[in-house]
Design a protein around this motif. Structure first.
Motif, PDB file in Angstrom:
ATOM      1  N   GLU A 179       0.845  -1.196   0.000  1.00 56.43           N
ATOM      2  CA  GLU A 179       0.000   0.000   0.000  1.00 56.43           C
ATOM      3  C   GLU A 179       0.883   1.249   0.000  1.00 56.43           C
ATOM      4  OE1 GLU A 179      -2.494   3.139   1.038  1.00 56.43           O
ATOM      5  OE2 GLU A 179      -1.177   2.343   2.579  1.00 56.43           O
ATOM      6  N   LEU A 180       0.441   2.306  -0.678  1.00 57.03           N
ATOM      7  CA  LEU A 180       1.262   3.498  -0.879  1.00 57.03           C
ATOM      8  C   LEU A 180       1.732   4.138   0.421  1.00 57.03           C
ATOM      9  CD1 LEU A 180      -0.548   5.248  -3.869  1.00 57.03           C
ATOM     10  CD2 LEU A 180       1.200   3.457  -3.878  1.00 57.03           C
ATOM     11  N   ARG A 195     -10.255  -2.431  -1.409  1.00 55.31           N
ATOM     12  CA  ARG A 195     -10.872  -1.704  -0.296  1.00 55.31           C
ATOM     13  C   ARG A 195     -10.438  -0.235  -0.262  1.00 55.31           C
ATOM     14  NH1 ARG A 195     -11.207  -5.994   4.713  1.00 55.31           N
ATOM     15  NH2 ARG A 195     -12.344  -7.552   3.538  1.00 55.31           N
ATOM     16  N   HIS A 196     -10.523   0.410  -1.395  1.00 58.76           N
ATOM     17  CA  HIS A 196     -10.242   1.842  -1.556  1.00 58.76           C
ATOM     18  C   HIS A 196      -8.786   2.196  -1.315  1.00 58.76           C
ATOM     19  CE1 HIS A 196     -14.543   2.349  -1.837  1.00 58.76           C
ATOM     20  NE2 HIS A 196     -14.687   1.722  -0.672  1.00 58.76           N
ATOM     21  N   ARG A 197      -7.890   1.230  -1.338  1.00 58.07           N
ATOM     22  CA  ARG A 197      -6.460   1.496  -1.189  1.00 58.07           C
ATOM     23  C   ARG A 197      -5.738   1.001  -2.434  1.00 58.07           C
ATOM     24  NH1 ARG A 197      -4.484   1.026   4.875  1.00 58.07           N
ATOM     25  NH2 ARG A 197      -6.281   1.954   5.864  1.00 58.07           N
ATOM     26  N   VAL A 198      -4.710   1.748  -2.821  1.00 58.46           N
ATOM     27  CA  VAL A 198      -3.937   1.401  -4.011  1.00 58.46           C
ATOM     28  C   VAL A 198      -2.682   0.659  -3.581  1.00 58.46           C
ATOM     29  CG1 VAL A 198      -2.701   2.321  -6.007  1.00 58.46           C
ATOM     30  CG2 VAL A 198      -4.829   3.391  -5.254  1.00 58.46           C
ATOM     31  N   TYR A 199      -2.408  -0.441  -4.275  1.00 58.30           N
ATOM     32  CA  TYR A 199      -1.222  -1.254  -4.017  1.00 58.30           C
ATOM     33  C   TYR A 199      -0.356  -1.276  -5.266  1.00 58.30           C
ATOM     34  CZ  TYR A 199      -3.596  -2.931   0.148  1.00 58.30           C
ATOM     35  OH  TYR A 199      -4.215  -2.992   1.369  1.00 58.30           O
ATOM     36  N   VAL A 200       0.957  -1.223  -5.066  1.00 59.44           N
ATOM     37  CA  VAL A 200       1.918  -1.249  -6.165  1.00 59.44           C
ATOM     38  C   VAL A 200       3.093  -2.125  -5.734  1.00 59.44           C
ATOM     39  CG1 VAL A 200       3.155   0.826  -5.397  1.00 59.44           C
ATOM     40  CG2 VAL A 200       3.163   0.217  -7.816  1.00 59.44           C
ATOM     41  N   SER A 201       3.853  -2.593  -6.695  1.00 62.03           N
ATOM     42  CA  SER A 201       5.012  -3.424  -6.385  1.00 62.03           C
ATOM     43  C   SER A 201       6.052  -2.606  -5.628  1.00 62.03           C
ATOM     44  CB  SER A 201       5.624  -3.967  -7.676  1.00 62.03           C
ATOM     45  OG  SER A 201       6.902  -4.495  -7.422  1.00 62.03           O
ATOM     46  N   TYR A 202       6.427  -3.074  -4.466  1.00 59.97           N
ATOM     47  CA  TYR A 202       7.444  -2.401  -3.654  1.00 59.97           C
ATOM     48  C   TYR A 202       8.774  -2.371  -4.406  1.00 59.97           C
ATOM     49  CZ  TYR A 202      10.193  -1.110   0.444  1.00 59.97           C
ATOM     50  OH  TYR A 202      11.027  -0.470   1.315  1.00 59.97           O
ATOM     51  N   SER A 203       9.098  -3.441  -5.124  1.00 62.31           N
ATOM     52  CA  SER A 203      10.345  -3.496  -5.890  1.00 62.31           C
ATOM     53  C   SER A 203      10.365  -2.423  -6.983  1.00 62.31           C
ATOM     54  CB  SER A 203      10.521  -4.873  -6.530  1.00 62.31           C
ATOM     55  OG  SER A 203      10.563  -5.870  -5.553  1.00 62.31           O
ATOM     56  N   ASP A 204       9.233  -2.233  -7.668  1.00 62.22           N
ATOM     57  CA  ASP A 204       9.152  -1.202  -8.709  1.00 62.22           C
ATOM     58  C   ASP A 204       9.360   0.180  -8.114  1.00 62.22           C
ATOM     59  OD1 ASP A 204       8.665  -3.129 -10.619  1.00 62.22           O
ATOM     60  OD2 ASP A 204       6.501  -2.741 -10.726  1.00 62.22           O
ATOM     61  N   ILE A 205       8.777   0.435  -6.957  1.00 61.92           N
ATOM     62  CA  ILE A 205       8.923   1.740  -6.320  1.00 61.92           C
ATOM     63  C   ILE A 205      10.357   1.952  -5.835  1.00 61.92           C
ATOM     64  CG2 ILE A 205       8.200   3.158  -4.346  1.00 61.92           C
ATOM     65  CD1 ILE A 205       6.214   3.082  -6.715  1.00 61.92           C
ATOM     66  N   LEU A 206      10.999   0.893  -5.348  1.00 60.91           N
ATOM     67  CA  LEU A 206      12.398   1.032  -4.937  1.00 60.91           C
ATOM     68  C   LEU A 206      13.277   1.441  -6.123  1.00 60.91           C
ATOM     69  CD1 LEU A 206      12.981  -1.920  -2.448  1.00 60.91           C
ATOM     70  CD2 LEU A 206      12.777   0.522  -1.934  1.00 60.91           C
TER      71      LEU A 206
END
Length: 74
Positions: free
Chosen positions: A17-18, A52-63
């Motif tokens: 989650e962001l 549930r109204h939360r955005v999830y993204v790949s932690y590896s991509d964000i790193l």
């Protein structure tokens, strides 16, 4: 003989989650805002999931995006 299939999306356990990502990046010495993470998602067209109204993204991509952002600042 079994082969591993190539999956174009992140492994479910890597999806984060962001706000959790923002909190974890605070400790790096290069903190970011949630809006920065959202901008990286848009700019790099990263895969996201909404639950549930939360955005999830790949932690590896964000790193990787965070690494590039730090390098651009230097």
């Amino acid at each position: 003989m079994a082969i591993q299939t190539i999956v174009p999306y992140s492994v479910a356990s890597d999806m984060t989650e962001l706000d959790d990502i923002r909190d974890q990046l605070k400790d790096t010495g290069h903190p970011v805002a949630t809006t920065d993470i959202e901008r990286w998602i848009r700019e790099q067209d990263l895969y996201t999931e909404k639950y549930r109204h939360r955005v999830y993204v790949s932690y590896s991509d964000i790193l990787m995006a965070h690494k590039d952002w730090i390098a651009d600042k230097a």
